[in-house]
Design a protein around this motif. Structure first.
Motif, PDB file in Angstrom:
ATOM      1  N   LEU A   1      -2.224   9.352   1.888  1.00  0.00           N
ATOM      2  CA  LEU A   1      -2.323   9.422   3.346  1.00  0.00           C
ATOM      3  C   LEU A   1      -1.479   8.332   4.009  1.00  0.00           C
ATOM      4  N   ALA A   2      -1.566   7.101   3.497  1.00  0.00           N
ATOM      5  CA  ALA A   2      -0.799   5.987   4.072  1.00  0.00           C
ATOM      6  C   ALA A   2       0.698   6.191   3.859  1.00  0.00           C
ATOM      7  N   SER A   3       1.097   6.652   2.692  1.00  0.00           N
ATOM      8  CA  SER A   3       2.520   6.902   2.413  1.00  0.00           C
ATOM      9  C   SER A   3       3.060   8.005   3.305  1.00  0.00           C
ATOM     10  N   PHE A   4       2.278   9.057   3.484  1.00  0.00           N
ATOM     11  CA  PHE A   4       2.670  10.158   4.369  1.00  0.00           C
ATOM     12  C   PHE A   4       2.856   9.656   5.803  1.00  0.00           C
ATOM     13  N   PHE A   5       1.916   8.845   6.276  1.00  0.00           N
ATOM     14  CA  PHE A   5       1.992   8.342   7.650  1.00  0.00           C
ATOM     15  C   PHE A   5       3.186   7.413   7.834  1.00  0.00           C
ATOM     16  N   GLN A   6       3.417   6.520   6.873  1.00  0.00           N
ATOM     17  CA  GLN A   6       4.557   5.598   7.000  1.00  0.00           C
ATOM     18  C   GLN A   6       5.880   6.339   6.940  1.00  0.00           C
ATOM     19  N   SER A   7       5.953   7.401   6.156  1.00  0.00           N
ATOM     20  CA  SER A   7       7.169   8.193   6.089  1.00  0.00           C
ATOM     21  C   SER A   7       7.523   8.780   7.443  1.00  0.00           C
ATOM     22  N   ILE A   8       6.504   9.107   8.230  1.00  0.00           N
ATOM     23  CA  ILE A   8       6.730   9.685   9.559  1.00  0.00           C
ATOM     24  C   ILE A   8       7.033   8.612  10.591  1.00  0.00           C
ATOM     25  N   THR A   9       6.230   7.569  10.598  1.00  0.00           N
ATOM     26  CA  THR A   9       6.302   6.592  11.685  1.00  0.00           C
ATOM     27  C   THR A   9       7.513   5.668  11.609  1.00  0.00           C
ATOM     28  N   VAL A  10       8.055   5.424  10.414  1.00  0.00           N
ATOM     29  CA  VAL A  10       9.159   4.461  10.317  1.00  0.00           C
ATOM     30  C   VAL A  10      10.452   4.999  10.908  1.00  0.00           C
ATOM     31  N   ARG A  11      10.552   6.296  11.104  1.00  0.00           N
ATOM     32  CA  ARG A  11      11.804   6.824  11.625  1.00  0.00           C
ATOM     33  C   ARG A  11      11.967   6.606  13.118  1.00  0.00           C
ATOM     34  N   THR A  12      10.884   6.332  13.827  1.00  0.00           N
ATOM     35  CA  THR A  12      11.060   6.014  15.238  1.00  0.00           C
ATOM     36  C   THR A  12       9.795   5.555  15.939  1.00  0.00           C
ATOM     37  N   ALA A  13       8.614   5.844  15.401  1.00  0.00           N
ATOM     38  CA  ALA A  13       7.383   5.574  16.150  1.00  0.00           C
ATOM     39  C   ALA A  13       6.978   4.114  16.091  1.00  0.00           C
ATOM     40  N   GLY A  14       6.977   3.492  14.901  1.00  0.00           N
ATOM     41  CA  GLY A  14       6.700   2.068  14.825  1.00  0.00           C
ATOM     42  C   GLY A  14       5.269   1.685  14.560  1.00  0.00           C
TER      43      GLY A  14
END
Length: 454
Positions: A266-279
């Motif tokens: 779950l954490a890896s999935f979320f970081q994969s999404i957020t690091v591209r622009t969300a922060g």
């Protein structure tokens, strides 16, 4: 009406530049006047930094806004995030429509070039749909987040936190009212999936959302999508999947250690999404391996999709460059994707965006190295280089992740990061168009001459 349309105060490419600058200036004045939770007022440069970060939906912060900012200051940040996410040009168009004013052809094509790839969409209908999508998605996200937050805080506080985080996530801003961002909710399936969905929807772009929501009502929905939507969707899905595996493998025994398998995924999935622009972050980036940070820098540089609330060079730019590279390796004179030919103009724009963006990151890194690392001993300055490169890419990609350098920035370091966030939100290509010299009226070409490559 006609006189209004002919009257222009600024060249068309400068309209979003001036608009964002005006909103940032007004936002900085408001933040400067509003007191913090302790009754003090933040310095002017800090107010400008926070206003730029909010309007440019970056998320880099000099303060813990959840504890150090008053509710009025938090509300001001929320307003700036919403304005910056939708875009000052779109909001200006809505205001003009509301008062019955006309829109010049130059402004019309600028808006359509920002939010869609061509003039096919009816502008009035398109703007209404953008506003409707935004309202529905942010409201739904806030309603779901309330159910998760209400267990840990009073009802009224849970509602404000839910609205703030829903808007911040959909606008890919990355601002959080929690001191540890979302680390405290990394094992919450509801919070993680809702925030991830908001980030992805905001990062896909309004055109892709419109086509995707309309597609299920048609027969054979995938072939009916535009090439733009296909490239944005496939690149986004690939980056999310590859990023999840990357974080899982690299951080298995570090930041993910001693976590159950479900939380690791779950954490890896979320970081994969957020690091591209969300922060947002549910893991401590200051404890990650250098390899993980390098991969994160690459993902931050790519960013979201065109016409979205995110930054970076955009997913379709990467997709076009990959298609171009594949065609050149195969010796094909044409660049294809999904049985469509990508025009030479699109290829040139993609390459220009990539080169200009890389140049901005390099120059920004050089400025930060000079302002932040020059006074330090050589060994310490070299140890902090990754931190500076990470900060620069995060600011340019309007991501908002930091390894701790933001809180220690000098005056000129803050000025540099402000410039990076501003350029990253508007896009190097938009700025290049705004300041380009007038073209010569004469049309001629020089003789060709070969150059050795490789």
């Amino acid at each position: 009406m006609a006189s209004f349309q002919r009257k222009t105060f600024l060249p068309t490419p400068l309209v979003p530049v001036a608009g964002f600058a005006a909103i940032i200036f007004l936002g900085s004045l408001m933040l400067r006047m509003l007191s913090t939770s302790t009754g003090a007022h933040i310095p002017w440069i800090d107010a400008l930094f926070m206003a730029t970060s909010a309007t440019c939906v970056t998320g880099l912060s000099l303060y813990d806004i959840g504890t150090q900012f008053s509710p009025w200051a938090q509300g001001t940040l929320l307003l700036l995030i919403q304005v910056g996410g939708l875009g000052i040009m779109l909001l200006s168009t809505v205001l003009l429509m509301a008062v019955g004013q006309g829109i010049s052809f130059a402004s019309r094509f600028l808006i359509q070039d920002t939010y869609t790839y061509g003039p096919r969409a009816h502008l009035r209908t398109f703007v209404v749909r953008v506003m409707l999508f935004t309202l529905v998605i942010e409201t739904a996200g806030a309603a779901l987040l309330v159910a998760a937050f209400v267990d840990r805080m009073p009802w009224s506080q849970a509602v404000f936190h839910a609205i703030f985080h829903s808007v911040s996530a959909f606008c890919n801003a990355g601002f959080s009212l929690f001191s540890d961002s979302l680390v405290g909710y990394r094992d919450s399936v509801l919070v993680t999936l809702v925030m991830a969905a908001l980030i992805v929807l905001g990062g896909l772009g309004f055109l892709v959302l419109h086509e995707t929501f309309r597609a299920p009502r048609q027969k054979r929905p995938w072939p009916r999508l535009s090439l733009h939507s296909k490239l944005a969707l496939t690149t986004t899905i690939f980056l999310i999947g590859a990023g999840t595996v990357f974080f899982l493998c690299c951080e298995w025994n570090t930041t993910l250690a001693r976590q159950p398998l479900s939380t690791k995924i779950l954490a890896s999935f979320f970081q994969s999404i957020t690091v591209r622009t969300a922060g947002f972050n549910s893991l401590d980036f200051s404890q990650m391996k250098d390899l993980t940070l390098l991969g994160t820098i690459l993902l931050m540089f790519v960013g979201a999709s065109p016409g979205s609330t995110g930054g970076g060079i955009k997913t379709t730019t990467v997709a076009v460059l990959v298609a171009l590279s594949r065609a050149r390796f195969r010796g094909s004179p044409c660049v294809h994707a999904f049985r469509r030919t990508i025009s030479d103009e699109t290829q040139r724009r993609a390459f220009s965006v990539f080169v200009l963006s890389a140049t901005v990151v390099v120059i920004g890194t050089a400025f930060l190295v000079g302002s932040e690392l020059s006074p330090l001993p050589l060994a310490e300055s070299r140890a902090r280089f990754m931190e500076i490169l990470f900060e620069t890419t995060s600011a340019f990609g309007t991501v908002g992740l930091s390894l701790g350098a933001t809180a220690r920035l000098s005056f000129w370091g803050k000025v540099t990061v402000i410039a990076l966030m501003f350029i990253g939100r508007l896009g190097p290509l938009v700025l290049a168009m705004a300041i380009q010299p007038r073209k010569d009226s004469g049309h001629y070409e020089y003789a060709e001459e070969p150059v050795m490559i490789g």
